[in-house]
Design a protein around this motif. Structure first.
Motif: not given
Length: 72
Positions: A19, A21, A24, A59
């Motif tokens: 994702e 996010e 980032s 993640r």
């Protein structure tokens, strides 16, 4: 929506879908350290639990990095 990026690990091309996010957090780390995406992902790959998917390990790494940064 997942975003894919390609990296080479141990001489083999692979793609990693995360994702935005999570990307980032990874991008921020790379801009601070001046490291490469392949280098960071290789480091995460070498430390992940047996059977843990690489995307999951990335993640978890990004979450831990974000949490640590938030404490400083």
């Amino acid at each position: 929506m997942l975003k894919k990026r390609s990296v080479t690990l141990k001489g083999h091309a692979t793609s990693l879908a995360l994702e935005p996010e999570f990307w980032s957090v990874i991008d921020k780390e790379l801009s601070v350290t001046g490291g490469s995406l392949a280098g960071l992902v290789t480091s995460i790959d070498e430390r992940r639990e047996p059977g843990q998917p690489l995307s999951s390990a990335c993640r978890v790494w990004a979450l831990n990095r974000a949490l640590t940064a938030g404490q400083g």
